[in-house]
Design an enzyme around this catalytic site. Structure first.
Site, short mmCIF file in Angstrom:
data_model
loop_
_atom_site.label_atom_id
_atom_site.label_comp_id
_atom_site.label_asym_id
_atom_site.label_seq_id
_atom_site.Cartn_x
_atom_site.Cartn_y
_atom_site.Cartn_z
N ALA A 169 0.93 -1.24 0.01
CA ALA A 169 0.13 -0.13 -0.02
C ALA A 169 0.77 1.26 0.04
CB ALA A 169 -1.00 -0.01 1.09
N GLU A 197 -6.90 12.01 -2.69
CA GLU A 197 -6.80 10.99 -3.60
C GLU A 197 -8.30 11.08 -4.12
OE1 GLU A 197 -4.65 7.46 -3.11
OE2 GLU A 197 -4.80 7.69 -1.09
N HIS A 210 -7.46 -0.30 -11.14
CA HIS A 210 -7.08 0.85 -10.71
C HIS A 210 -6.52 1.55 -12.06
CE1 HIS A 210 -4.51 3.87 -9.16
NE2 HIS A 210 -4.70 3.53 -7.96
N ARG A 225 -11.96 6.05 -8.92
CA ARG A 225 -11.17 5.13 -9.71
C ARG A 225 -11.93 4.28 -10.99
NH1 ARG A 225 -7.68 2.27 -5.15
NH2 ARG A 225 -6.42 4.06 -4.61
N HIS A 228 -6.96 -4.27 -9.36
CA HIS A 228 -6.05 -3.94 -8.16
C HIS A 228 -6.74 -4.07 -6.99
CE1 HIS A 228 -3.94 -1.03 -5.68
NE2 HIS A 228 -4.83 -0.32 -5.43
N ARG A 237 -14.55 1.13 -4.53
CA ARG A 237 -13.58 1.44 -3.19
C ARG A 237 -13.29 2.95 -3.08
NH1 ARG A 237 -8.12 1.04 -1.21
NH2 ARG A 237 -7.54 -0.04 -3.17
#
Ligand SMILES: Cc1cc2nc3c(=O)[nH]c(=O)nc-3n(C[C@H](O)[C@H](O)[C@H](O)COP(=O)(O)OP(=O)(O)OC[C@H]3O[C@@H](n4cnc5c(N)ncnc54)[C@H](O)[C@@H]3O)c2cc1C
Length: 486
Positions: free
Chosen positions: A45, A114, A227, A273, A334, A369
């Site tokens: 991570a 992010e 991703h 994403r 991902h 997510r």
């Protein structure tokens, strides 16, 4: 004789370790990892952990709303509320365990942004947050007399016994057995079911297969996250270019070196994403090229070296200097949002079987997510799992009493070569970012069903390779079944 423990935890990433550390010290806990204890998604991570650690310019409601938007409102609101409300205390707890998040000059925590986050709320250790967390949790576990961590142990079979669960485990040179009153699956993701993934070799979905074989409910396995910005190379394991790079201002460019996200989403590079990954695929069809780039060259060199040392070094290995060059990127598998269905206490539908972390489906992530919510999920629901087990023990739930040997015969014919490669190609073709057309999905599902039946019904030698092929076939089967039924 089977080795006895109170709690058997299968998996040594953030979820497994934090669960072990949250259990009372009067319980004997054994934690198994398939390879070395640092080979896991957790260790890789980069971005950080999302949590509302101060209410100045942020709130629980905003974090909940960002999580729900990213998840296309298919999230379980109770799970999201639990995650967001209980998350900050777990982040503070791992800081007590020694996790060193980056600080500003005035000593306050540095927070990054992010995709999908409306506020800067992600704490990080440079761009190697996961490795920092795993190292500190392992060090903490080493000090606990009640926790035993055993490496290179692959659980290949679980059996429900009276008042407990038995695990058959492959070691380098044979098999071992463990019998526990409670078993916690913390086996991580399924990345290796795809041709290209950011996940390491251990991510073959073993826990999902083991739970499925016990009859546990598996939920939303087709909720797979791709991703958008993995380093574009031919390697099987793709090097991730963290979303935090876009969070700190990187532009996403097409083959003509032009920004293009404005055509797809007003949040531009910082859209969630799934949105960015889909935009890349549609843009690649429009331009006829798979060449995409991240450009962060406008940021100061010293800043980049200090903030993204791991990404700088990783890209340099491919001859790309991120302070001067464009970084070639493309989507790849991902993360898994679906998994073994659990309640808010991490209980599966099988008695005494729990699941935590990426292999579980808490409902927190919905269809997609939100970045940096998964380490948080591993901590929050790992602690809740430990608390639930502790409560069951206090309530006097009886312990198993049968520790006789039940070895599985490992003998059999060698498995045919090429099955794992075939499964990966089918998945890449049938469901990458978006499902392929119905005929391709149907053909993929048919072939994966045949492979699974052959592996289940043939009398093959039980090796790590066979067990992982069985897990990959099971996971591919469930995913494509779900996709073809939609
Ligand atoms: C490159 C990358 C970057 C990421 N960045 C972030 C980030 O910045 N923030 C964030 O929140 N999330 C991030 N994630 C996601 C996050 O790291 C994972 O979702 C999370 O760490 C999963 O933790 P886990 O403990 O559930 O599984 P893992 O950490 O993957 O651990 C799985 C464990 O299970 C063991 N195991 C598997 N099968 C068996 C078996 N049969 N027998 C015994 N042991 C077994 C493995 O050996 C391993 O120890 C990232 C993921 C990747 C791949």
């Amino acid at each position: 004789m089977s080795e006895k423990c109170d709690v058997l935890i299968v998996g040594c990433g953030a979820a497994g370790l934090y669960t072990a550390l949250s259990l009372p010290e009067n319980l004997n806990v054994t934690v198994l990892s398939k390879k070395d204890d640092t080979v896991s998604n957790s260790s890789l991570a980069q971005g950080g952990v999302a949590a509302v650690l101060s209410f100045e310019n942020d709130s629980f409601d905003l974090h909940i709303e960002d999580t729900m938007i990213a998840g296309q409102r298919c999230n379980d609101i109770d799970a999201v509320t639990t995650l967001v409300h209980e998350g900050p205390d777990q982040v503070r707890k791992i800081m007590e365990y020694g996790v060193d998040f980056d600080k500003n000059e005035d000593g306050t925590l540095q927070k990054t942004l992010e995709g999908g986050h409306s506020r800067r709320r992600i704490v990080h250790h440079k761009d190697t947050t996961g490795a920092e967390i795993v190292d500190k949790l392992l060090a903490q576990a080493a000090e606990r007399k009640n926790i035993k961590i055993l490496e290179n142990r692959a659980v290949f079979k679980l059996t429900c016994v009276k008042n407990g669960i038995r695990a058959n485990v492959l070691t380098g040179d044979g098999q071992e057995e463990y019998c526990a009153a409670y078993c916690v699956l913390a086996t991580g993701g399924i990345g290796r079911v795809y041709k290209y993934t950011t996940n390491p070799c251990v991510a073959t979905g073993d826990g999902i297969r083991l739970a499925y074989e016990l009859g546990a409910q598996i939920k939303n396995l087709s909720y797979v996250q791709f991703h958008p910005t993995a380093f574009n190379s031919d390697g099987r394991e793709q090097f991730l270019i963290s979303e935090a790079v876009r969070g700190e201002g990187a532009y996403l460019l097409n083959c003509n070196k032009e920004r293009f996200m404005q055509r797809y989403d007003e949040r531009l590079e910082l859209a969630p994403r799934d949105v960015v990954s889909k935009a890349i695929i549609i843009e690649s069809r429009r331009t006829g090229s798979n060449n995409f780039y991240l450009d962060i060259t406008h940021r100061d060199r010293d800043y980049l070296l200090n903030r993204f040392p791991g990404i700088y070094e990783g890209c340099l290995k491919y001859g790309v200097d991120i302070t001067k060059d464009l970084i070639p990127v493309f989507p790849c598998q991902h993360y898994l949002m679906g998994g073994i269905a659990v309640d808010l206490n991490s209980r599966t539908t099988v008695s005494r079987l729990y699941a935590v972390g990426e292999c579980s489906n808490t409902g927190v992530h919905g269809k997609n997510r939100l970045a940096s919510n998964s380490l948080l999920e591993a901590l929050v629901f790992g602690r809740r799992c430990a608390e639930d087990i502790s409560n069951c023990v206090k309530a006097g739930m009886p312990a198993p009493d049968d520790f006789s040997d039940h070895p599985v015969s490992l003998d059999g014919a060698p498995m045919m070569k090429g099955l794992r490669t075939e499964i990966r190609s089918i998945m890449q073709r049938s469901y990458f970012v978006m499902p392929a057309n119905a005929d391709v999905v149907r053909m993929g599902f048919k072939r994966v069903s045949e492979i699974l039946a052959r592996l289940q019904n043939g009398k093959f030698r039980i090796t790590p390779d066979y067990c992982e092929a069985l897990s990959l076939a099971t996971v591919a089967y469930i995913i494509l079944k779900e996709v073809s039924e939609k």
